[in-house]
Write an enzyme that holds these catalytic residues in place. Structure first.
Site, PDB file in Angstrom:
ATOM      1  N   ASN A   1     -10.329  -2.927  -6.671  1.00  0.00           N
ATOM      2  CA  ASN A   1      -9.494  -2.049  -7.491  1.00  0.00           C
ATOM      3  C   ASN A   1     -10.047  -1.833  -8.901  1.00  0.00           C
ATOM      4  O   ASN A   1      -9.669  -0.872  -9.580  1.00  0.00           O
ATOM      5  CB  ASN A   1      -8.061  -2.593  -7.592  1.00  0.00           C
ATOM      6  CG  ASN A   1      -7.265  -2.436  -6.312  1.00  0.00           C
ATOM      7  OD1 ASN A   1      -6.321  -3.174  -6.058  1.00  0.00           O
ATOM      8  ND2 ASN A   1      -7.647  -1.474  -5.479  1.00  0.00           N
TER       9      ASN A   1
ATOM     10  N   ASP B   1       0.825  -1.206   0.000  1.00  0.00           N
ATOM     11  CA  ASP B   1       0.000   0.000   0.000  1.00  0.00           C
ATOM     12  C   ASP B   1       0.862   1.260   0.000  1.00  0.00           C
ATOM     13  O   ASP B   1       1.979   1.267   0.518  1.00  0.00           O
ATOM     14  CB  ASP B   1      -0.907  -0.006   1.238  1.00  0.00           C
ATOM     15  CG  ASP B   1      -2.016   1.021   1.146  1.00  0.00           C
ATOM     16  OD1 ASP B   1      -2.358   1.445   0.021  1.00  0.00           O
ATOM     17  OD2 ASP B   1      -2.538   1.410   2.197  1.00  0.00           O
TER      18      ASP B   1
END
Length: 249
Positions: free
Chosen positions: A67, A19
């Site tokens: 995503n 991340d």
């Protein structure tokens, strides 16, 4: 299962939520994809470091089911990066005896990406020193629903009795079937959540969070996470005294 090396107990299976790419790029006045491109070098170094340390399984959360909701240009850019990474790293995987596997709904990937992925997995299928799992179009809840629906279908068809469903059977139907659960989860970028990642498999993993964003994550950061892991006592429901008692001869 962990292994001993250089004075550290190295986790047998490490999972990483990579991340912070987008925020890393924005801090530098760049588009988000700039951060994803920079993150590829972190992937290379972490994979090679994990291999050299004796990690047997490394699972990277590369692209989640959520995503797909991102801007189209970012998604297409990520798919292009994935395709180029697989092509560029095949020789390195073979040289380092690394087998590539995939967790997730591969059929949702663009056709050309899926073809390169399948080719890379086939060419590394004989490798045995380390397994590199890429979680692609992966979601933990979707995985559990998929297993539950498949088991329900088998019960309905009469090929399976509901009473025979236990943890072992259920685990054997996950994308990660045949692999041990992660010992250590690392999340970069400063967030403290699982983000729908390996919800079943992470039940007893040690969790390690770092503010370091993924493009800056390097060998020393992986070692620091393993050192922190070595400070934990893994009890699996037992007391600390029970864990410290030596096994009977």
């Amino acid at each position: 299962m962990s292994t001993e090396t250089t004075g550290l107990t190295v986790p047998g299976h490490i999972a990483i939520i990579m991340d912070g790419n987008g925020r890393w790029a924005q801090e530098r006045g760049q588009f988000r994809l700039f951060g994803h491109k920079a993150g590829v070098q972190a992937v290379r170094e972490v994979v090679e470091t994990a291999r050299s340390l004796g990690v047997r399984y490394l699972t990277l959360y590369a692209f989640s089911t959520e995503n797909w909701r991102r801007p189209e240009n970012e998604v297409s850019g990520l798919m292009a990066l994935l395709q180029s990474y697989l092509k560029a790293e095949l020789k390195t995987m073979l040289r380092n005896d690394i087998r590539l596997c995939c967790l997730g709904e591969v059929q949702q990937l663009p056709v050309e990406v899926g073809q390169v992925l399948e080719k890379t997995m086939a060419k590394t299928a004989h490798c045995s020193a380390m397994v590199l799992n890429l979680a692609l179009s992966y979601g933990g809840r979707n995985e559990l629903l998929r297993v539950a629906r498949n088991l329900a279908r088998e019960c309905e068809q009469g090929t399976l009795h509901w009473a025979d469903i236990d943890e072992t059977l259920f685990t054997g139907r996950l994308y990660s079937a045949g692999q041990p659960d992660p010992d250590l989860l690392i999340r970069t970028g400063g967030e403290h959540r699982l983000s729908n990642f390996l919800l079943w498999q992470l039940s007893y993993a040690e969790l390690y969070f770092t503010d370091t964003k993924w493009p800056d994550f390097r060998c020393q950061h992986l070692v620091a996470a393993i050192e922190a892991y070595n400070q934990r006592q893994r009890r699996f429901g037992k007391t600390g005294d029970q864990v410290q008692q030596p096994e009977p001869l």
